[in-house]
Enzyme design. Structure first.
Site, PDB file in Angstrom:
ATOM      1  N   CYS A   1     -27.545 -16.604 -31.396  1.00  0.00           N
ATOM      2  CA  CYS A   1     -26.679 -15.423 -31.460  1.00  0.00           C
ATOM      3  C   CYS A   1     -25.200 -15.836 -31.495  1.00  0.00           C
ATOM      4  O   CYS A   1     -24.757 -16.423 -32.469  1.00  0.00           O
ATOM      5  CB  CYS A   1     -27.002 -14.479 -30.310  1.00  0.00           C
ATOM      6  SG  CYS A   1     -26.462 -12.778 -30.593  1.00  0.00           S
TER       7      CYS A   1
ATOM      8  N   HIS B   1     -33.266 -13.827 -30.543  1.00  0.00           N
ATOM      9  CA  HIS B   1     -33.484 -14.123 -29.128  1.00  0.00           C
ATOM     10  C   HIS B   1     -34.985 -14.180 -28.845  1.00  0.00           C
ATOM     11  O   HIS B   1     -35.767 -13.453 -29.464  1.00  0.00           O
ATOM     12  CB  HIS B   1     -32.872 -13.036 -28.240  1.00  0.00           C
ATOM     13  CG  HIS B   1     -31.384 -13.010 -28.229  1.00  0.00           C
ATOM     14  ND1 HIS B   1     -30.630 -13.923 -27.531  1.00  0.00           N
ATOM     15  CD2 HIS B   1     -30.504 -12.170 -28.837  1.00  0.00           C
ATOM     16  CE1 HIS B   1     -29.339 -13.638 -27.683  1.00  0.00           C
ATOM     17  NE2 HIS B   1     -29.240 -12.584 -28.482  1.00  0.00           N
TER      18      HIS B   1
END
Length: 484
Positions: A333, A430
């Site tokens: 991310c 994630h």
């Protein structure tokens, strides 16, 4: 409702454990936390809408303990710190803006309606709802507009069990002091207390229980020992990072820089659970260890700010040296965005700095955009040709030549980027390391034999172990009987 005499007294784990106790007894149970402050977020359903919204990772874990799907109504107000004095405000899963700490104290009064709306929705059809407070009701300077502790408890008429942490010392004073300073309306909500994190022979604390009863008149629901199984649960609170700076030396050392606005660092928990892997969280002011075989740059709530701090700490030089030694690097991310050539913020989404040079380990650039992607996803690993699942919570669009070597395909769209030598990759996905097959293949590529670890099963076993401990040391019948 479990409230604490202070932060980090163990409320999250106790609520999760009690939820699992109730589930094992055949009750329909759900968790609730009116207000949470954390950059560790999970994606939960928004009833009646496509996509998802954000809640605290703790409520995701507690929903797992209950055996129910997480909902945005389980944590209606989530604060995601972006600076030392300000946070992004997420209400019922959706970003509603940003607020400085002082401004938020005024805003809280307006959020109570959303909290009570979610409270009604969570309780609908449940036999029991177990509520987690935030911080401590002893912060009476914040009581006037409180929505997290006694402000909620009195409004919703929910009885409170106070939790004190004996491991940090002063538990008698903290419980007696909380009783002393609470106004009578709030004090009357407290039905009793729990002493948490006890080490040793519980019978040695019998005089302490007598003393607390003398000062407060509150009954003790039990003394909880140090729950070793809690270390096998996903990390929720950034306080945990201070305890993860070092570990037992193992075959592979993984270095994780502790960014100032680190987010979703529980992405590393499945690696920590591997018997051959040592995960070291490196605090500011310390070098990335030279003997690390892998560096993981985790998510961030403030990519440009953390990128600047990364350089201020000298970690960019450490990372360059790591690469020269042939080391591997993964960015997740915000960490993925940092690995590129540039991060641009033309709209000032993160603040006043509109552009920053990246670390240059991937030939990509990122443009931050106001619209946030929040969703649970099913995906496919390009490198290992196996199914993946996880979630996305990010601002920004990343593109460049290295995106031609994607990490995953999500809903038919390629995600992530990989360096030409294959030793650096970044992704917005994630939960990647939580996929057992992917984690095993990735560790094999680093020279480790697979352990066969089933990470999700380990978390489930930990919840069961904690529930069994709580059944043995707490009067769960009396606690559940408090529910109105």
């Amino acid at each position: 409702m479990l409230q604490g005499t202070g932060s980090d007294v163990g409320k999250t784990v106790l609520v999760a454990g009690l939820c699992r106790v109730a589930r094992r007894r055949g009750l329909t149970v759900r968790p609730f936390k009116p207000q949470n402050m954390s950059n560790n977020a999970a994606v939960a359903d928004i009833p009646g809408e496509a996509g998802g919204g954000e809640i605290g990772r703790a409520q995701w874990l507690q929903a797992l303990a209950c055996g129910v799907a997480p909902s945005v109504h389980m944590n209606p107000v989530l604060l995601k710190p972006q600076t030392d004095i300000g946070s992004q405000v997420v209400v019922q899963g959706k970003v509603k803006g940003e607020a400085r700490a002082r401004d938020y104290q005024t805003l809280k009064g307006q959020l109570m309606d959303a909290v009570m709306d979610s409270w009604g929705k969570v309780g609908d059809g449940a036999d029991l709802v177990i509520v987690e407070g935030a911080g401590s009701p002893a912060e009476i300077n914040l009581r006037a507009r409180d929505i997290a502790n006694m402000g909620f408890a009195t409004r919703a008429n929910v009885p409170v069990v106070m939790v004190g942490d004996i491991d940090r010392g002063g538990v008698i004073a903290s419980l007696a002091g909380t009783h002393l300073i609470l106004p009578e309306e709030d004090r009357s909500m407290v039905a009793g207390y729990i002493v948490n994190k006890f080490r040793g022979d519980v019978s040695l604390f019998s005089e302490g229980i007598d003393a607390i009863g003398k000062f407060t008149g509150w009954p003790c629901f039990g003394v909880v020992p140090w729950l070793k199984a809690a270390s096998r649960l996903p990390s929720e609170d950034s306080v945990m990072l201070e305890r993860l700076a070092a570990g037992e030396r193992r075959a592979l050392r993984v270095a994780v820089p502790m960014l100032s606005r680190i987010a979703n660092f529980d992405d590393l928990d499945p690696l920590r659970a591997e018997p051959q892997v040592e995960v070291v969280f490196v605090p500011p002011g310390r070098q990335l260890p030279e003997d690390a075989g892998l560096v993981v740059i985790p998510g961030s709530k403030s990519t440009i700010g953390d990128l600047i701090q990364f350089r201020d700490n000298g970690w960019d030089s450490d990372l360059a040296a790591h690469r020269r030694r042939g080391g591997h690097v993964v960015g997740i991310c915000g960490g993925y965005q940092m690995l590129g050539r540039k991060v641009r913020d033309p709209g000032g989404v993160e603040g006043g700095v509109r552009e920053a040079d990246g670390l240059g380990l991937l030939d990509v650039e990122t443009v931050l955009e106001p619209e946030k992607t929040v969703r649970n996803v099913s995906a496919h690993s390009v490198a290992y040709d196996l199914p993946l699942d996880g979630y996305e919570i990010h601002l920004g669009r990343t593109s460049g030549p290295d995106c031609g070597r994607p990490v995953a395909v999500i809903d038919g769209v390629e995600d992530g980027a990989t360096s030409s030598d294959g030793k650096v990759f970044g992704t917005y996905l994630h939960g990647l390391f939580g996929v057992d097959g992917f984690r095993a293949r990735f560790l094999e590529s680093l020279g480790l034999k697979g352990s066969g670890l089933d990470y999700r099963a380990q978390v489930e076993r930990a919840l069961d172990d904690i529930a069994a401990e709580l059944e043995a040391c707490l009067d769960c019948d009396a606690i559940f009987a408090l529910a109105r």
